[in-house]
Write an enzyme that holds these catalytic residues in place. Structure first.
Site, PDB file in Angstrom:
ATOM      1  N   ARG A   1      87.160  51.506  38.640  1.00 14.87           N
ATOM      2  CA  ARG A   1      88.127  52.119  37.713  1.00 14.87           C
ATOM      3  C   ARG A   1      87.720  53.521  37.287  1.00 14.87           C
ATOM      4  O   ARG A   1      88.502  54.242  36.690  1.00 14.87           O
ATOM      5  CB  ARG A   1      88.388  51.209  36.512  1.00 14.87           C
ATOM      6  CG  ARG A   1      87.187  50.986  35.636  1.00 14.87           C
ATOM      7  CD  ARG A   1      87.443  49.844  34.655  1.00 14.87           C
ATOM      8  NE  ARG A   1      88.417  50.182  33.633  1.00 14.87           N
ATOM      9  CZ  ARG A   1      88.176  50.994  32.606  1.00 14.87           C
ATOM     10  NH1 ARG A   1      86.995  51.555  32.466  1.00 14.87           N
ATOM     11  NH2 ARG A   1      89.111  51.232  31.715  1.00 14.87           N
TER      12      ARG A   1
ATOM     13  N   PRO B   1      69.436  38.266  37.830  1.00 19.24           N
ATOM     14  CA  PRO B   1      69.181  38.331  36.385  1.00 19.24           C
ATOM     15  C   PRO B   1      67.888  39.077  36.068  1.00 19.24           C
ATOM     16  O   PRO B   1      67.659  39.467  34.923  1.00 19.24           O
ATOM     17  CB  PRO B   1      69.109  36.858  35.960  1.00 19.24           C
ATOM     18  CG  PRO B   1      68.925  36.073  37.206  1.00 19.24           C
ATOM     19  CD  PRO B   1      69.472  36.883  38.338  1.00 19.24           C
TER      20      PRO B   1
ATOM     21  N   ASP C   1      87.894  54.519  26.512  1.00 16.50           N
ATOM     22  CA  ASP C   1      87.170  53.251  26.625  1.00 16.50           C
ATOM     23  C   ASP C   1      86.045  53.108  25.616  1.00 16.50           C
ATOM     24  O   ASP C   1      85.399  54.091  25.274  1.00 16.50           O
ATOM     25  CB  ASP C   1      86.453  53.160  27.991  1.00 16.50           C
ATOM     26  CG  ASP C   1      87.395  52.892  29.126  1.00 16.50           C
ATOM     27  OD1 ASP C   1      88.551  52.549  28.869  1.00 16.50           O
ATOM     28  OD2 ASP C   1      86.937  53.031  30.274  1.00 16.50           O
TER      29      ASP C   1
HETATM   30  N1  ADE Z   1      72.750  36.180  39.078  1.00 15.04           N
HETATM   31  C1  ADE Z   1      72.597  35.202  38.161  1.00 15.04           C
HETATM   32  N2  ADE Z   1      72.671  35.682  36.912  1.00 15.04           N
HETATM   33  C2  ADE Z   1      72.890  37.024  37.030  1.00 15.04           C
HETATM   34  C3  ADE Z   1      73.042  38.077  36.100  1.00 15.04           C
HETATM   35  N3  ADE Z   1      72.998  37.870  34.781  1.00 15.04           N
HETATM   36  N4  ADE Z   1      73.247  39.316  36.573  1.00 15.04           N
HETATM   37  C4  ADE Z   1      73.279  39.543  37.900  1.00 15.04           C
HETATM   38  N5  ADE Z   1      73.124  38.585  38.825  1.00 15.04           N
HETATM   39  C5  ADE Z   1      72.943  37.339  38.403  1.00 15.04           C
END
Ligand code: ADE
Length: 244
Positions: free
Chosen positions: A155, A91, A170
């Site tokens: 893809r 994240p 898309d």
């Molecule tokens: N691991 C936990 N949350 C994540 C996210 N939002 N993006 C990538 N990996 C993650």
């Protein structure tokens, strides 16, 4: 393209990668996905790959050595002529976008490490060419994020989508959201398909679709209009939408 996914939950992947378009791409030899269990690179008899954080605090940290050894094992024999992209899902990474998917789709070899717990030992971060987040929210682990990255990337590999599935229309393909779609029946629960779509006038249909795509983008994601590749016609449509 060859993709190596390094994870502590290999079982999460089998359905996701073998169905639908990803499954077909592998049968056609356009894509190869190998799943590797990071626990096989553990340093102890309990197969553990995490430990307490130095300095205290909540949660566990993924140890450097199992990740390093797992990455070495899949990068020592590279596929293709270029070194692989080695991606960590976290994240705290850079936001994944359609542009990033296009960039990854042009690679021959991707290695994706699924992050876990509170994070990974910072000393192993040099093995990664990219740290990627799929959005501003926290998942229980990086597995779902890596599936999202593989799906959005695969893809875009030439030949993976059939003609009828083309990526050209898309959302995000040219920086704005997609226009609304309709199929049979022509009338459903009292609602009609927009008249223009059954008019047979291809130019009118093109302008209507572009207008609807721009209208949606203006309402839902006005931020995209700042960076989208807009034509003079698009700007004219936007001006008339704003004057309505
Ligand atoms: N691991 C936990 N949350 C994540 C996210 N939002 N993006 C990538 N990996 C993650």
């Amino acid at each position: 393209m060859h993709v190596d996914i390094l994870t502590i939950f290999p079982g999460m992947f089998y359905g996701a990668i073998s169905e639908s378009i990803l499954g077909r791409a592998q049968e056609q030899g356009l894509l190869e996905i190998s799943i590797h269990d990071i626990r096989n690179f553990s340093q102890d008899k309990h197969n553990s790959v995490d430990d307490y954080p130095f300095g205290g605090g909540p949660g566990m940290v993924m140890q450097a050595e199992p990740i390093w050894a797992a990455v070495q094992s899949v990068t020592s024999a590279p596929y293709g002529s270029r070194p692989p992209r080695v991606i960590l899902t976290t994240p705290a990474g850079k936001q994944f976008t359609q542009e990033m998917a296009k960039e990854f789709a042009s690679e021959e070899h991707l290695v994706i490490v699924c992050g876990h717990y509170e994070g990974i030992d910072e000393r192993v971060s040099d093995v990664f060419t990219d740290e990627v987040s799929i959005g501003d929210f926290v998942l229980t682990g990086g597995e779902l994020a890596s599936m999202v990255i593989v799906d959005a990337t695969a893809r875009l590999i030439p030949g993976v989508l059939g003609d009828s599935e083309s990526a050209k229309g898309d959302s995000f393909y040219d920086g704005i959201l997609d226009y609304p779609h309709y199929t049979r029946p022509r009338q459903w629960r009292g609602m009609d398909v927009p008249e223009v779509l059954v008019s047979g006038d291809h130019e009118k249909i093109r302008v209507w679709r572009r207008t609807e795509a721009l209208k949606r983008t203006l309402m839902r994601r006005p931020d995209l209009l700042e960076t989208a590749a807009l034509t003079d016609e698009d700007r004219q449509i936007l001006r008339s939408l704003l004057n309505q």
